[in-house]
Motif scaffolding. Structure first.
Motif, PDB file in Angstrom:
ATOM      1  N   GLU A  98      15.347   8.106 -12.963  1.00 25.88           N
ATOM      2  CA  GLU A  98      14.523   9.186 -12.394  1.00 25.88           C
ATOM      3  C   GLU A  98      13.078   9.104 -12.875  1.00 25.88           C
ATOM      4  OE1 GLU A  98      16.583  12.773 -13.271  1.00 25.88           O
ATOM      5  OE2 GLU A  98      18.185  12.370 -11.866  1.00 25.88           O
ATOM      6  N   ASP A  99      12.655   7.908 -13.257  1.00 26.09           N
ATOM      7  CA  ASP A  99      11.256   7.662 -13.620  1.00 26.09           C
ATOM      8  C   ASP A  99      10.408   7.859 -12.360  1.00 26.09           C
ATOM      9  OD1 ASP A  99       8.786   6.525 -14.054  1.00 26.09           O
ATOM     10  OD2 ASP A  99       9.566   4.893 -15.292  1.00 26.09           O
ATOM     11  N   PRO A 100       9.389   8.757 -12.403  1.00 27.78           N
ATOM     12  CA  PRO A 100       8.617   9.042 -11.184  1.00 27.78           C
ATOM     13  C   PRO A 100       7.983   7.807 -10.552  1.00 27.78           C
ATOM     14  CG  PRO A 100       7.613  10.058 -13.143  1.00 27.78           C
ATOM     15  CD  PRO A 100       8.958   9.568 -13.542  1.00 27.78           C
ATOM     16  N   ARG A 101       7.582   6.849 -11.374  1.00 28.95           N
ATOM     17  CA  ARG A 101       6.964   5.645 -10.799  1.00 28.95           C
ATOM     18  C   ARG A 101       7.979   4.856  -9.969  1.00 28.95           C
ATOM     19  NH1 ARG A 101       4.950   2.792 -16.032  1.00 28.95           N
ATOM     20  NH2 ARG A 101       7.091   3.298 -16.503  1.00 28.95           N
ATOM     21  N   LEU A 102       9.196   4.762 -10.483  1.00 30.19           N
ATOM     22  CA  LEU A 102      10.232   4.029  -9.756  1.00 30.19           C
ATOM     23  C   LEU A 102      10.673   4.802  -8.516  1.00 30.19           C
ATOM     24  CD1 LEU A 102      12.411   2.752 -12.728  1.00 30.19           C
ATOM     25  CD2 LEU A 102      10.731   1.488 -11.433  1.00 30.19           C
ATOM     26  N   VAL A 103      10.776   6.120  -8.657  1.00 33.63           N
ATOM     27  CA  VAL A 103      11.154   6.958  -7.506  1.00 33.63           C
ATOM     28  C   VAL A 103      10.070   6.868  -6.423  1.00 33.63           C
ATOM     29  CG1 VAL A 103      11.603   9.325  -6.752  1.00 33.63           C
ATOM     30  CG2 VAL A 103      12.547   8.522  -8.912  1.00 33.63           C
ATOM     31  N   GLY A 104       8.817   6.859  -6.838  1.00 35.49           N
ATOM     32  CA  GLY A 104       7.709   6.723  -5.894  1.00 35.49           C
ATOM     33  C   GLY A 104       7.808   5.424  -5.109  1.00 35.49           C
ATOM     34  N   SER A 105       8.195   4.353  -5.791  1.00 31.98           N
ATOM     35  CA  SER A 105       8.323   3.056  -5.095  1.00 31.98           C
ATOM     36  C   SER A 105       9.432   3.118  -4.048  1.00 31.98           C
ATOM     37  CB  SER A 105       8.592   1.935  -6.098  1.00 31.98           C
ATOM     38  OG  SER A 105       9.899   2.015  -6.600  1.00 31.98           O
ATOM     39  N   LEU A 106      10.468   3.923  -4.302  1.00 34.56           N
ATOM     40  CA  LEU A 106      11.548   4.069  -3.313  1.00 34.56           C
ATOM     41  C   LEU A 106      11.037   4.785  -2.065  1.00 34.56           C
ATOM     42  CD1 LEU A 106      14.766   5.134  -5.236  1.00 34.56           C
ATOM     43  CD2 LEU A 106      14.039   2.887  -4.501  1.00 34.56           C
ATOM     44  N   LYS A 107      10.218   5.823  -2.268  1.00 35.30           N
ATOM     45  CA  LYS A 107       9.671   6.541  -1.117  1.00 35.30           C
ATOM     46  C   LYS A 107       8.751   5.625  -0.308  1.00 35.30           C
ATOM     47  CE  LYS A 107      10.532  10.170  -0.282  1.00 35.30           C
ATOM     48  NZ  LYS A 107      11.738  10.676   0.425  1.00 35.30           N
ATOM     49  N   GLY A 108       7.968   4.827  -1.003  1.00 34.56           N
ATOM     50  CA  GLY A 108       7.106   3.861  -0.315  1.00 34.56           C
ATOM     51  C   GLY A 108       7.918   2.886   0.519  1.00 34.56           C
ATOM     52  N   GLN A 109       9.030   2.474  -0.042  1.00 33.07           N
ATOM     53  CA  GLN A 109       9.945   1.559   0.660  1.00 33.07           C
ATOM     54  C   GLN A 109      10.498   2.235   1.921  1.00 33.07           C
ATOM     55  OE1 GLN A 109      12.810   0.084  -2.163  1.00 33.07           O
ATOM     56  NE2 GLN A 109      14.310  -0.236  -0.558  1.00 33.07           N
TER      57      GLN A 109
ATOM     58  N   ALA B 112       0.832  -1.199   0.000  1.00 36.94           N
ATOM     59  CA  ALA B 112       0.000   0.000   0.000  1.00 36.94           C
ATOM     60  C   ALA B 112       0.868   1.251   0.000  1.00 36.94           C
ATOM     61  CB  ALA B 112      -0.914  -0.005   1.223  1.00 36.94           C
ATOM     62  N   SER B 113       1.927   1.209   0.802  1.00 38.31           N
ATOM     63  CA  SER B 113       2.831   2.353   0.885  1.00 38.31           C
ATOM     64  C   SER B 113       3.512   2.611  -0.464  1.00 38.31           C
ATOM     65  CB  SER B 113       3.871   2.061   1.976  1.00 38.31           C
ATOM     66  OG  SER B 113       4.872   3.000   1.962  1.00 38.31           O
ATOM     67  N   VAL B 114       4.012   1.542  -1.076  1.00 34.67           N
ATOM     68  CA  VAL B 114       4.701   1.676  -2.368  1.00 34.67           C
ATOM     69  C   VAL B 114       3.736   2.190  -3.444  1.00 34.67           C
ATOM     70  CG1 VAL B 114       5.799   0.343  -4.226  1.00 34.67           C
ATOM     71  CG2 VAL B 114       6.485  -0.046  -1.861  1.00 34.67           C
TER      72      VAL B 114
ATOM     73  N   THR C 237       1.548   6.449  -7.070  1.00 31.29           N
ATOM     74  CA  THR C 237       0.436   7.272  -7.552  1.00 31.29           C
ATOM     75  C   THR C 237       0.740   8.748  -7.367  1.00 31.29           C
ATOM     76  OG1 THR C 237      -0.989   5.477  -6.800  1.00 31.29           O
ATOM     77  CG2 THR C 237      -2.085   7.532  -7.390  1.00 31.29           C
ATOM     78  N   LEU C 238       1.290   9.102  -6.190  1.00 27.18           N
ATOM     79  CA  LEU C 238       1.641  10.502  -5.916  1.00 27.18           C
ATOM     80  C   LEU C 238       2.689  10.994  -6.913  1.00 27.18           C
ATOM     81  CD1 LEU C 238       1.837  10.570  -1.999  1.00 27.18           C
ATOM     82  CD2 LEU C 238       0.174  11.745  -3.448  1.00 27.18           C
ATOM     83  N   ALA C 239       3.672  10.158  -7.187  1.00 26.73           N
ATOM     84  CA  ALA C 239       4.740  10.548  -8.122  1.00 26.73           C
ATOM     85  C   ALA C 239       4.184  10.736  -9.523  1.00 26.73           C
ATOM     86  CB  ALA C 239       5.835   9.490  -8.117  1.00 26.73           C
ATOM     87  N   ARG C 240       3.247   9.880  -9.894  1.00 26.61           N
ATOM     88  CA  ARG C 240       2.626  10.002 -11.225  1.00 26.61           C
ATOM     89  C   ARG C 240       1.871  11.316 -11.360  1.00 26.61           C
ATOM     90  NH1 ARG C 240       0.052   4.102 -12.548  1.00 26.61           N
ATOM     91  NH2 ARG C 240       1.658   3.390 -13.987  1.00 26.61           N
ATOM     92  N   LYS C 241       1.288  11.762 -10.224  1.00 24.13           N
ATOM     93  CA  LYS C 241       0.522  13.018 -10.244  1.00 24.13           C
ATOM     94  C   LYS C 241       1.430  14.243 -10.234  1.00 24.13           C
ATOM     95  CE  LYS C 241      -3.721  11.249  -8.227  1.00 24.13           C
ATOM     96  NZ  LYS C 241      -4.508  11.121  -6.990  1.00 24.13           N
ATOM     97  N   GLY C 242       2.737  14.004 -10.177  1.00 21.52           N
ATOM     98  CA  GLY C 242       3.674  15.112 -10.285  1.00 21.52           C
ATOM     99  C   GLY C 242       4.255  15.593  -8.984  1.00 21.52           C
ATOM    100  N   LYS C 243       4.005  14.899  -7.882  1.00 22.33           N
ATOM    101  CA  LYS C 243       4.582  15.322  -6.597  1.00 22.33           C
ATOM    102  C   LYS C 243       6.104  15.144  -6.652  1.00 22.33           C
ATOM    103  CE  LYS C 243       4.248  14.432  -1.611  1.00 22.33           C
ATOM    104  NZ  LYS C 243       4.210  15.851  -1.229  1.00 22.33           N
ATOM    105  N   ASP C 244       6.800  16.178  -6.212  1.00 23.99           N
ATOM    106  CA  ASP C 244       8.258  16.147  -6.243  1.00 23.99           C
ATOM    107  C   ASP C 244       8.769  15.324  -5.055  1.00 23.99           C
ATOM    108  OD1 ASP C 244      10.758  16.713  -7.183  1.00 23.99           O
ATOM    109  OD2 ASP C 244      10.968  18.520  -5.950  1.00 23.99           O
ATOM    110  N   LEU C 245       9.499  14.267  -5.340  1.00 26.24           N
ATOM    111  CA  LEU C 245       9.998  13.387  -4.278  1.00 26.24           C
ATOM    112  C   LEU C 245      11.527  13.453  -4.234  1.00 26.24           C
ATOM    113  CD1 LEU C 245       7.703  10.323  -5.037  1.00 26.24           C
ATOM    114  CD2 LEU C 245       7.425  11.947  -3.171  1.00 26.24           C
ATOM    115  N   TYR C 246      12.038  13.608  -3.036  1.00 27.47           N
ATOM    116  CA  TYR C 246      13.485  13.745  -2.873  1.00 27.47           C
ATOM    117  C   TYR C 246      14.118  12.368  -2.633  1.00 27.47           C
ATOM    118  CZ  TYR C 246      17.918  14.726  -0.539  1.00 27.47           C
ATOM    119  OH  TYR C 246      19.235  14.730  -0.180  1.00 27.47           O
ATOM    120  N   ILE C 247      15.212  12.098  -3.329  1.00 26.25           N
ATOM    121  CA  ILE C 247      16.003  10.889  -3.043  1.00 26.25           C
ATOM    122  C   ILE C 247      17.391  11.356  -2.634  1.00 26.25           C
ATOM    123  CG2 ILE C 247      16.684   8.606  -3.867  1.00 26.25           C
ATOM    124  CD1 ILE C 247      15.125   8.983  -6.325  1.00 26.25           C
TER     125      ILE C 247
END
Lengths: 444, 213
Positions: free
Chosen positions: A401-412, A206-208, A213-223
């Motif tokens: 830097e694909d947002p979907r992959l970056v989003g999965s990192l934040k979920g992790q 669920a977290s991932v 989804t958030l990354a797909r919507k354009g939310k800027d995620l920091y790695i």
């Protein structure tokens, strides 16, 4: 030893009257053993030692007699032919968490078992579909345990079965537990010991998925920056400038290992760079399936970069499945081809240091990544950059830097935060004497 | 469709493997062994591809007299020398040619490669233990204590200290507490990474292993 026998012979001759023949025999023995003892030990028997033995020997004889008697007639049993006491606490149940077709039988040892020191030699299990008759022996279990467990995997689902367990001696005397049952086997639709795993999986998933989804919507995620991955461009560029190849080793395990999948995924990114810079790429592999996957990955990367002509199937080469044969092969390639940059990304065992030290000896820039904790110190020592554990799995997302992959990192990362919270709460609860959280999180 | 079909197969197989972990009932109960057996069969056939790749590469190297082509002759001779007896001359039974070559050539060569580790550990340790930074100095001190604690001389040097404070006790503490804590932290992170990567692969978000973005 000879000395002791000589002393015993002397003592017996003094203590007991014997016949003439026995005296002659004793004398001969005395002479033989005396010579042997003197030759070996270099001294004669002393009178003092013989006197001491007179006191000790009766004690030894009495002890031996007692030991012999207890062996022949064990305590708690009147005779070896008498039937032992039966096994107790026979319990039958459908084996939990299985696909059916199995019944679990447990029982406690007979009172005459004594963990293998009693008269019970073995236990036999009998099964029947009728309570009165038709019992067939299905298994014999040797004695010597406190509790016994046997899984009968030759039963049909939804059929009633009865069991008997007998305790048996070496002289075939036995006693029967009596008929126990009925019991039926059935399959289960959920593994009841894995609720905790299911909940954990659902939370992590669920977290991932939320962050994807958030990354797909354009939310800027920091790695956070990862030095080893930031150096990839520079390392490939160095090889280009030096006119030497890039060597990429995707571990020594097969494609069924997630580390190999991560390694092949990173290979795709590195192949794009080598295609872009028109740098030679060498990918030695130790598994044929990995070879096929890596060939396809490199080919697609070169096609996508518009450098299909630069691709050659021999870039990916199978060496051998053998661990040290592979290490020798890769070492040979390194020493002959002198790559400027070496990547070790995947699962490695003892060959890690052999490879990394050879790479160091030729002056290559080395970027390693593995989740094998026992090999990480070697890579950290011998390589310029090392991706530790989860960084290996994050590399694909980081490089694209694909947002979907970056989003999965934040979920992790959120899942990791939850794990840390559970650890802290667990420590507090355990210290306070509450064990329910620890018990719930136990993996069966 | 060239990309979609592998993704669909990956999705179905991935979800099936997750479901079989939680549901022991058939048909899921035997799915794991079924997939494992299928993979073994595929891997066995893929081995032929691997050998063809190896042979082609080295035959071409010899044919075009590329640098170091002499090694390729040795490699192909070794390949034939093990494969022909293994397949046609007495198979792999004990006492056969294959068995002889395996025990007297292959195993000693493996041991030779493995024994190189001792020298590489020494050279790597020499570099790692140069105390140029605080981290390296800590590594040096910890390594020094653990090495001494594992040898009798460590306890002999600290025999005047009370029980629990000797070199072997300190070494055991380093291995059991900071070392284990660090290893577990890495393992937990890696475990979560495995779950996240698996999800990405199953859901088709991570496709680079198929050769594309």
């Amino acid at each position: 030893m000879l000395d002791s026998i000589l002393e015993a012979v002397t003592f017996v001759s003094v203590r007991y009257k014997d016949t003439k023949e026995q005296r002659l025999l004793r004398r001969e023995l005395h002479v033989i053993f005396g010579i042997c003892a003197r030759q070996r030990l270099g001294f004669n028997l002393s009178v003092i030692r013989i006197r001491a033995l007179r006191v000790l020997l009766p004690v030894v004889v009495v002890v031996l007699v007692i030991l012999g008697a207890t062996t022949v007639f064990p305590v708690g049993s009147s005779s070896s032919n008498a039937p032992p006491r039966p096994p107790i606490g026979i319990a039958l149940q459908d084996r939990p968490n299985d696909a059916g077709g199995a019944i679990e039988i447990t029982w406690e040892a007979s009172k005459d078992d004594s963990r293998g020191r009693g008269t019970v030699n073995s236990y036999s299990i009998y099964r029947s579909e009728q309570p009165q008759s038709g019992f067939v022996k299905i298994k014999t279990v040797s004695s010597g345990k406190e509790e016994y467990r046997y899984n009968d995997e030759e039963v049909e689902n939804d059929k009633r079965y009865y069991y008997r367990v007998t305790a048996e001696t070496s002289s075939d005397a036995f006693s029967d537990s009596g008929v126990v049952g009925p019991v039926t086997a059935s399959p289960q639709w959920f593994h009841s010991d894995r609720w905790n795993m299911l909940i954990a999986l659902l939370i992590v998933s669920a977290s991932v998925l939320t962050f994807i989804t958030l990354a797909r919507k354009g939310k800027d995620l920091y790695i956070r920056p990862i030095a080893g991955l930031q150096a990839v461009d520079e390392a490939v560029g160095r090889a280009t400038e030096m006119g030497r190849p890039v060597l990429y080793v995707p571990g020594i395990l097969d494609m069924d290992d997630v580390q190999t999948i991560a390694g092949v995924a990173i290979l795709g990114r590195v192949a794009r760079k080598t295609a872009e810079y028109e740098t030679s790429l060498l990918v030695p592999v130790s598994r044929s399936v990995v070879m096929s996957a890596a060939q396809e990955t490199v080919k697609e990367a070169y096609w996508d970069m518009g450098k299909a002509d630069a691709y050659h199937p021999d870039m990916v080469r199978y060496i051998t499945d053998d661990q040290f044969g592979f290490a020798a092969g890769v070492d040979g390639i390194m020493l002959r081809e002198k790559p400027a940059t070496v990547f070790f990304q995947g699962a490695f065992y003892a060959e890690s240091l052999i490879l990394a030290e050879t790479g160091h000896s030729i002056g290559a820039v080395q970027i390693a990544g593995t989740a094998m904790t026992s090999q990480l110190p070697f890579f950290v020592t011998a390589c310029d950059y090392t991706l530790i554990g989860e960084e290996l799995f994050a590399a694909g997302a980081y490089l694209t830097e694909d947002p979907r992959l970056v989003g999965s990192l934040k979920g992790q990362d959120v899942a990791k935060g939850l794990a840390i919270a559970f650890i802290v709460i667990g420590i507090i609860l355990e210290t306070a004497g509450y064990h329910w959280l620890t018990n719930f999180l136990k993996v069966n | 469709m060239r990309r979609e079909i592998p993704l669909i197969i990956t999705f179905v197989c991935g979800i099936t493997m997750i479901v079989q972990f939680f549901i022991p009932h058939e048909p899921f109960g035997s799915m794991k062994s079924y997939f494992q057996q299928s993979y073994m069969i595929i891997a066995a056939f893929a081995m032929i591809l691997g050998i063809c790749n190896l042979t082609k590469l080295h035959v071409n190297k010899i044919r075009y007299k590329r640098p170091h082509w002499g090694y390729s002759i040795v490699l192909l001779a070794g390949l034939a020398g093990m494969t022909i007896p293994g397949l046609f001359v007495g198979a792999i039974k004990e006492g056969g040619i294959f068995d002889f070559l395996f025990k007297n050539v292959h195993v000693p060569m493996q041991s030779t490669m493995f024994s190189l580790l001792a020298f590489f550990v020494a050279s790597a340790s020499y570099r790692a233990f140069r105390a140029r930074t605080l981290d390296a100095a800590l590594l040096l001190v910890a390594g020094f204590i653990v090495m001494l604690g594992r040898a009798p001389i460590g306890d002999a040097m600290t025999s005047f200290l009370p029980e629990g404070g000797q070199m072997s006790d300190v070494a055991n503490w380093i291995m059991a507490v900071p070392n284990t804590a660090g290893q577990r932290a890495i393992m937990m992170g890696a475990g979560l990474g495995v779950v996240a990567t698996s999800l990405r692969v199953i859901l088709g978000i991570e496709r680079s292993y198929l050769g594309g973005d």
